[in-house]
Scaffold this active site. Structure first.
Site, PDB file in Angstrom:
ATOM      1  N   SER A 143    -145.766  92.282 -32.138  1.00  0.00           N
ATOM      2  CA  SER A 143    -144.446  91.943 -31.565  1.00  0.00           C
ATOM      3  C   SER A 143    -144.791  91.599 -30.103  1.00  0.00           C
ATOM      4  O   SER A 143    -145.734  92.079 -29.561  1.00  0.00           O
ATOM      5  CB  SER A 143    -143.988  93.425 -31.338  1.00  0.00           C
ATOM      6  OG  SER A 143    -142.705  93.425 -30.636  1.00  0.00           O
ATOM      7  N   TYR A 164    -142.769 102.671 -30.181  1.00  0.00           N
ATOM      8  CA  TYR A 164    -142.847 101.374 -31.236  1.00  0.00           C
ATOM      9  C   TYR A 164    -143.822 100.417 -30.495  1.00  0.00           C
ATOM     10  O   TYR A 164    -144.827  99.791 -31.057  1.00  0.00           O
ATOM     11  CB  TYR A 164    -141.444 100.880 -31.370  1.00  0.00           C
ATOM     12  CG  TYR A 164    -141.377  99.532 -32.048  1.00  0.00           C
ATOM     13  CD1 TYR A 164    -141.756  99.556 -33.245  1.00  0.00           C
ATOM     14  CD2 TYR A 164    -141.044  98.261 -31.229  1.00  0.00           C
ATOM     15  CE1 TYR A 164    -141.547  98.121 -34.026  1.00  0.00           C
ATOM     16  CE2 TYR A 164    -141.168  97.039 -31.867  1.00  0.00           C
ATOM     17  CZ  TYR A 164    -141.294  97.028 -33.302  1.00  0.00           C
ATOM     18  OH  TYR A 164    -141.429  95.772 -33.861  1.00  0.00           O
TER      19      TYR A 164
HETATM   20  N1  LIG Z   1    -137.155  91.457 -36.195  1.00  0.00           N
HETATM   21  C1  LIG Z   1    -137.574  91.528 -34.856  1.00  0.00           C
HETATM   22  O1  LIG Z   1    -137.120  91.332 -34.171  1.00  0.00           O
HETATM   23  C2  LIG Z   1    -139.320  91.896 -34.942  1.00  0.00           C
HETATM   24  C3  LIG Z   1    -139.633  91.645 -33.714  1.00  0.00           C
HETATM   25  C4  LIG Z   1    -141.096  91.981 -33.267  1.00  0.00           C
HETATM   26  C5  LIG Z   1    -141.844  92.235 -34.379  1.00  0.00           C
HETATM   27  N2  LIG Z   1    -141.258  92.495 -35.737  1.00  0.00           N
HETATM   28  C6  LIG Z   1    -142.155  93.048 -36.550  1.00  0.00           C
HETATM   29  O2  LIG Z   1    -141.838  92.136 -37.759  1.00  0.00           O
HETATM   30  C7  LIG Z   1    -142.469  93.069 -38.870  1.00  0.00           C
HETATM   31  C8  LIG Z   1    -141.458  92.804 -39.923  1.00  0.00           C
HETATM   32  O3  LIG Z   1    -139.985  93.413 -39.440  1.00  0.00           O
HETATM   33  P1  LIG Z   1    -138.705  92.721 -39.834  1.00  0.00           P
HETATM   34  O4  LIG Z   1    -138.072  92.159 -38.603  1.00  0.00           O
HETATM   35  O5  LIG Z   1    -138.725  91.632 -41.050  1.00  0.00           O
HETATM   36  O6  LIG Z   1    -137.812  93.849 -40.365  1.00  0.00           O
HETATM   37  P2  LIG Z   1    -137.209  94.190 -41.653  1.00  0.00           P
HETATM   38  O7  LIG Z   1    -136.244  93.063 -42.274  1.00  0.00           O
HETATM   39  O8  LIG Z   1    -136.669  95.634 -41.849  1.00  0.00           O
HETATM   40  O9  LIG Z   1    -138.286  94.373 -42.677  1.00  0.00           O
HETATM   41  C9  LIG Z   1    -139.125  95.257 -42.772  1.00  0.00           C
HETATM   42  C10 LIG Z   1    -140.030  95.240 -43.816  1.00  0.00           C
HETATM   43  O10 LIG Z   1    -141.112  96.257 -43.826  1.00  0.00           O
HETATM   44  C11 LIG Z   1    -141.208  96.971 -45.149  1.00  0.00           C
HETATM   45  N3  LIG Z   1    -141.534  98.324 -44.794  1.00  0.00           N
HETATM   46  C12 LIG Z   1    -141.290  99.176 -43.685  1.00  0.00           C
HETATM   47  N4  LIG Z   1    -141.922 100.452 -43.817  1.00  0.00           N
HETATM   48  C13 LIG Z   1    -142.729 100.308 -44.816  1.00  0.00           C
HETATM   49  C14 LIG Z   1    -143.503 101.236 -45.233  1.00  0.00           C
HETATM   50  N5  LIG Z   1    -143.865 102.362 -44.799  1.00  0.00           N
HETATM   51  N6  LIG Z   1    -144.362 100.765 -46.583  1.00  0.00           N
HETATM   52  C15 LIG Z   1    -144.031  99.578 -47.093  1.00  0.00           C
HETATM   53  N7  LIG Z   1    -143.118  98.646 -46.569  1.00  0.00           N
HETATM   54  C16 LIG Z   1    -142.557  98.971 -45.464  1.00  0.00           C
HETATM   55  C17 LIG Z   1    -139.632  97.084 -45.565  1.00  0.00           C
HETATM   56  O11 LIG Z   1    -139.579  97.078 -46.897  1.00  0.00           O
HETATM   57  P3  LIG Z   1    -139.314  98.663 -47.548  1.00  0.00           P
HETATM   58  O12 LIG Z   1    -138.091  99.125 -46.725  1.00  0.00           O
HETATM   59  O13 LIG Z   1    -138.632  97.968 -48.980  1.00  0.00           O
HETATM   60  O14 LIG Z   1    -140.363  99.339 -47.688  1.00  0.00           O
HETATM   61  C18 LIG Z   1    -139.382  95.520 -45.365  1.00  0.00           C
HETATM   62  O15 LIG Z   1    -139.951  94.704 -46.190  1.00  0.00           O
HETATM   63  C19 LIG Z   1    -142.239  94.503 -38.716  1.00  0.00           C
HETATM   64  O16 LIG Z   1    -143.766  94.625 -38.223  1.00  0.00           O
HETATM   65  C20 LIG Z   1    -141.806  94.285 -37.023  1.00  0.00           C
HETATM   66  O17 LIG Z   1    -142.220  95.475 -36.131  1.00  0.00           O
HETATM   67  C21 LIG Z   1    -139.949  92.356 -35.758  1.00  0.00           C
END
Ligand SMILES: NC(=O)c1ccc[n+]([C@@H]2O[C@H](COP(=O)([O-])OP(=O)(O)OC[C@H]3O[C@@H](n4cnc5c(N)ncnc54)[C@H](OP(=O)(O)O)[C@@H]3O)[C@@H](O)[C@H]2O)c1
Length: 267
Positions: free
Chosen positions: A142, A155
């Site tokens: 991130s 986080y």
């Molecule tokens: N969106 C942003 O602004 C942003 C910014 C910086 C970094 N990120 C990073 O990007 C990554 C993806 O996030 P996203 O933004 O795409 O959010 P998202 O739409 O909420 O997707 C998160 C994914 O992670 C899975 N997940 C969460 N906990 C899990 C667990 N314990 N075991 C297996 N799967 C798990 C969820 O699936 P299930 O609930 O089905 O398990 C979902 O597929 C994360 O690491 C996040 O920290 C996002």
């Protein structure tokens, strides 16, 4: 590493957001993609939408915090497809809020999914990648790993752990045919904060978030070009560089673009 019909890739967090977009971008180039997350029904829906459907793209329902389950899922994928060249440790979750009020279970959940989940995923995949002619690890960290924000202390700490891990691993794997790319997303329009929309910090600007599809395309390009890092949107790179140079300067920039709550302490 080239990505094509012979590529076997496994993406964690593939049921939503960045992971789903990355799975789609990889499958569009012909790759066979293992889809890992906890919600099987969501993964099945994603698989059904990919070229070749569930037959070609195995659904792997597992919690990344569960080391044995991650290892079993990776082994099942490699057995079904004959190997593994690319792994993306992307699964993650957030609980924003002042640390003084943070329940211990939120600290544990973020640490287990974001940090341990990354380690277990890479640990399970690495032997397969090293046996392939070429392999690649993607770690989705991130922008908060480069400059940590108030109300996301834990986080951002898990994201900084991922950054340090991936940085060392990229060097450690020099000469093995396996490389590592770290991804530093800024704000991306996903479901990440859906459970906490009503209590996001003032500095958060979700309405301006970039799309996960743009980021997925950048990740694919970075794997093909063996780039060390992806920063998206590009201001994340500037913020990281400025913060390394002078935290006071990055604080001043953040106050201008995100308001006082992004850097309330002066000095
Ligand atoms: N969106 C942003 O602004 C942003 C910014 C910086 C970094 N990120 C990073 O990007 C990554 C993806 O996030 P996203 O933004 O795409 O959010 P998202 O739409 O909420 O997707 C998160 C994914 O992670 C899975 N997940 C969460 N906990 C899990 C667990 N314990 N075991 C297996 N799967 C798990 C969820 O699936 P299930 O609930 O089905 O398990 C979902 O597929 C994360 O690491 C996040 O920290 C996002």
């Amino acid at each position: 590493m080239e990505i094509g019909p012979g590529t076997r890739a496994l993406v964690t967090g593939a049921s939503s957001g960045i992971g789903r977009a990355l799975a789609q971008a990889l499958a569009a180039r012909g790759a066979r993609v293992g889809l890992l997350a906890r919600r099987r029904d969501r993964l099945e829906a994603v698989a059904d939408g990919l070229p070749g459907g569930r037959e070609r793209h195995p659904v792997l329902a597992a919690d990344v915090a569960d080391r044995d389950a991650v290892h079993a899922a990776v082994e099942a994928f490699a057995a079904a497809t004959g190997g593994l060249e690319l792994v993306a440790a992307n699964a993650g979750l957030t609980h924003y809020g002042p640390f003084a009020e943070q329940p211990a279970e939120h600290v544990v959940a973020m640490t287990e999914a974001n940090w341990y989940g990354t380690v277990w995923t890479v640990q399970a995949a690495l032997g397969h990648l090293l046996r392939a002619p070429a392999g690649h690890v993607v770690v989705v960290s991130s922008g908060g790993a480069l400059r940590s924000f108030p109300s996301s202390a834990v986080y951002n700490a898990t994201k900084a752990a991922q950054r340090a891990f991936a940085e060392a691993l990229r060097h450690e794997l020099a000469g093995t045919g396996v490389s590592v790319t770290t991804v530093f997303p800024g704000e991306i329009a996903t479901a990440l904060h859906d459970h906490e929309r009503d209590r996001m910090p003032d500095w958060y600007r979700g309405a301006q978030a970039a799309t996960p599809d743009e980021l997925a395309e950048k990740i694919v390009a970075a794997v093909r070009e063996d780039r060390r890092a992806v920063h998206h949107p590009p201001i994340v790179r500037l913020l990281g560089a400025l913060h390394n140079l002078s935290p006071r300067l990055s604080d001043a920039l953040l106050r201008r673009i995100r308001g006082e709550s992004a850097a309330p302490r002066r000095g």
